[in-house]
Design an enzyme around this catalytic site. Structure first.
Site, PDB file in Angstrom:
ATOM      1  N   ASP A  40     -95.234 -33.056 -93.821  1.00 37.58           N
ATOM      2  CA  ASP A  40     -95.771 -34.311 -94.368  1.00 37.58           C
ATOM      3  C   ASP A  40     -94.576 -35.190 -94.746  1.00 37.58           C
ATOM      4  OD1 ASP A  40     -97.893 -36.032 -95.162  1.00 37.58           O
ATOM      5  OD2 ASP A  40     -97.574 -35.466 -97.258  1.00 37.58           O
ATOM      6  N   GLU A  65     -89.243 -35.833 -98.695  1.00 37.97           N
ATOM      7  CA  GLU A  65     -89.353 -36.955 -99.631  1.00 37.97           C
ATOM      8  C   GLU A  65     -87.951 -37.396-100.067  1.00 37.97           C
ATOM      9  OE1 GLU A  65     -91.748 -39.073-101.018  1.00 37.97           O
ATOM     10  OE2 GLU A  65     -89.959 -39.786-102.059  1.00 37.97           O
ATOM     11  N   ASN A  92     -83.734 -37.893 -96.387  1.00 32.57           N
ATOM     12  CA  ASN A  92     -84.137 -39.134 -95.734  1.00 32.57           C
ATOM     13  C   ASN A  92     -84.591 -38.733 -94.327  1.00 32.57           C
ATOM     14  OD1 ASN A  92     -84.355 -41.542 -94.403  1.00 32.57           O
ATOM     15  ND2 ASN A  92     -82.296 -42.271 -94.888  1.00 32.57           N
ATOM     16  N   ASP A 115     -94.190 -46.489 -97.253  1.00 31.92           N
ATOM     17  CA  ASP A 115     -93.832 -47.721 -97.979  1.00 31.92           C
ATOM     18  C   ASP A 115     -93.948 -48.906 -97.031  1.00 31.92           C
ATOM     19  OD1 ASP A 115     -93.319 -46.435-100.376  1.00 31.92           O
ATOM     20  OD2 ASP A 115     -91.216 -46.089 -99.896  1.00 31.92           O
ATOM     21  N   LYS A 119     -91.480 -57.658 -97.040  1.00 34.57           N
ATOM     22  CA  LYS A 119     -90.596 -58.766 -96.626  1.00 34.57           C
ATOM     23  C   LYS A 119     -90.031 -58.495 -95.230  1.00 34.57           C
ATOM     24  CE  LYS A 119     -89.118 -60.040-101.230  1.00 34.57           C
ATOM     25  NZ  LYS A 119     -88.119 -59.814-102.264  1.00 34.57           N
ATOM     26  N   ASP A 151    -103.048 -48.126 -96.022  1.00 32.66           N
ATOM     27  CA  ASP A 151    -104.004 -49.097 -96.575  1.00 32.66           C
ATOM     28  C   ASP A 151    -103.590 -50.517 -96.203  1.00 32.66           C
ATOM     29  OD1 ASP A 151    -101.724 -48.697 -98.121  1.00 32.66           O
ATOM     30  OD2 ASP A 151    -102.710 -49.242-100.004  1.00 32.66           O
TER      31      ASP A 151
HETATM   32  C1  LIG Z   1     -96.290 -45.178-100.692  1.00 31.36           C
HETATM   33  S1  LIG Z   1     -95.675 -43.566-100.896  1.00 31.36           S
HETATM   34  C2  LIG Z   1     -97.002 -42.561-100.252  1.00 31.36           C
HETATM   35  C3  LIG Z   1     -96.914 -41.152-100.724  1.00 31.36           C
HETATM   36  C4  LIG Z   1     -97.960 -40.190-100.156  1.00 31.36           C
HETATM   37  N1  LIG Z   1     -97.743 -39.956 -98.736  1.00 31.36           N
HETATM   38  C5  LIG Z   1     -99.348 -40.699-100.397  1.00 31.36           C
HETATM   39  O1  LIG Z   1    -100.029 -41.012 -99.409  1.00 31.36           O
HETATM   40  O2  LIG Z   1     -99.759 -40.769-101.548  1.00 31.36           O
HETATM   41  C6  LIG Z   1     -94.434 -43.396 -99.623  1.00 31.36           C
HETATM   42  C7  LIG Z   1     -93.474 -42.265 -99.904  1.00 31.36           C
HETATM   43  O3  LIG Z   1     -92.542 -42.127 -98.840  1.00 31.36           O
HETATM   44  C8  LIG Z   1     -91.249 -41.884 -99.375  1.00 31.36           C
HETATM   45  N2  LIG Z   1     -90.252 -42.315 -98.383  1.00 31.36           N
HETATM   46  C9  LIG Z   1     -90.017 -43.586 -97.987  1.00 31.36           C
HETATM   47  N3  LIG Z   1     -89.035 -43.615 -97.051  1.00 31.36           N
HETATM   48  C10 LIG Z   1     -88.649 -42.326 -96.863  1.00 31.36           C
HETATM   49  C11 LIG Z   1     -87.668 -41.712 -96.040  1.00 31.36           C
HETATM   50  N4  LIG Z   1     -86.906 -42.434 -95.214  1.00 31.36           N
HETATM   51  N5  LIG Z   1     -87.521 -40.365 -96.102  1.00 31.36           N
HETATM   52  C12 LIG Z   1     -88.306 -39.630 -96.923  1.00 31.36           C
HETATM   53  N6  LIG Z   1     -89.251 -40.151 -97.729  1.00 31.36           N
HETATM   54  C13 LIG Z   1     -89.423 -41.487 -97.692  1.00 31.36           C
HETATM   55  C14 LIG Z   1     -91.240 -42.716-100.650  1.00 31.36           C
HETATM   56  O4  LIG Z   1     -90.254 -42.328-101.572  1.00 31.36           O
HETATM   57  C15 LIG Z   1     -92.668 -42.510-101.166  1.00 31.36           C
HETATM   58  O5  LIG Z   1     -92.763 -41.391-102.015  1.00 31.36           O
END
Ligand SMILES: C[S@@+](CC[C@H](N)C(=O)[O-])C[C@H]1O[C@@H](n2cnc3c(N)ncnc32)[C@H](O)[C@@H]1O
Length: 218
Positions: A40, A65, A92, A115, A119, A151
């Site tokens: 995930d 994460e 990452n 995320d 922008k 969403d």
């Molecule tokens: C909007 S949250 C959604 C979290 C979860 N998947 C949910 O649906 O509730 C997006 C997550 O992706 C993580 N994330 C963003 N870019 C990432 C990356 N390049 N590598 C790992 N995690 C990342 C963020 O820190 C955040 O916790």
């Protein structure tokens, strides 16, 4: 009680996140390392995988994460529940998929509510980039799956367009239009909030096919 500050957003392109994370010792993080692996991507607090791991003990689950405090908390929760088929990794995913996962190592992947980086100048920070899909394809088994949901319609459309354009992913027959429900029947944190607010979720489900060698288009 120690309060840990968790940043709302982390810029995956910043210098400090460019170092590739090494793979963990799989036989130490999973009791049965040869079970099929579901990854995930951007798992946040890991609620989705904490539930999935309890429901499906014959699968292994890896949450990836970029916000370390969330990873530490999720691993603590995993320990408290005594789960031996679940692990969370601080990384990452845009720089570390290949260093963490061997070719063909994963049976399935989910990218849920990534995320949105609204922008225009920040959109290159979004997780699902063409290069990411090449790397994911290398890590996925020939008959693996990829499930994505958001969403934000524009984000969902962008993910789907990029995955459709990749030669090794095909939409499942039931995903020709947005899927009405989550096929895993386990909600992520963000999914729960969105549905509680009565807002729509855009979901799509892909099959992966092709050898790992063919997946390397570079
Ligand atoms: C909007 S949250 C959604 C979290 C979860 N998947 C949910 O649906 O509730 C997006 C997550 O992706 C993580 N994330 C963003 N870019 C990432 C990356 N390049 N590598 C790992 N995690 C990342 C963020 O820190 C955040 O916790």
């Amino acid at each position: 009680m120690t309060l840990v500050r968790v940043r709302q957003h982390v810029n995956p392109l910043s210098q400090r996140y460019q170092v590739a994370t090494p793979a963990p010792a799989w036989d130490r993080v999973f009791q049965h390392p040869l079970q099929p692996l579901h990854v995930d991507i951007g798992c946040a607090k890991g609620h989705f995988l904490l539930a999935m791991a309890q429901q499906n003990p014959t699968w292994n689950y890896l949450g990836m994460e970029i916000r370390q405090p969330l990873v530490d908390q999720a691993n603590l929760k995993c320990q408290q529940l005594g789960l031996t088929n679940l692990h969370f990794l601080f990384c990452n995913v845009n720089t570390s998929l290949a260093s963490i996962l061997a070719p063909g190592a994963i049976a399935g992947a989910t990218v849920q509510f990534p995320d949105p980086w609204f922008k225009r100048r920040h959109q290159k920070r979004r997780v699902v980039q063409p290069q990411f899909l090449d790397q994911l394809s290398r890590c996925l088994q020939g008959d693996g799956f990829l499930f994505v949901q958001s969403d934000v319609l524009a984000v969902a459309q962008e993910m789907v367009e990029r995955i459709d354009a990749h030669p090794h992913f095909t939409r499942r027959a039931d995903s020709q239009s947005w899927l009405p429900t989550n096929p895993f029947q386990v909600m992520t944190e963000r999914e729960r909030v969105t549905l509680d607010q009565g807002k729509p979720v855009y979901r799509c489900w892909f099959d992966h096919q092709g050898s790992q060698e063919m997946s390397d288009r570079s």
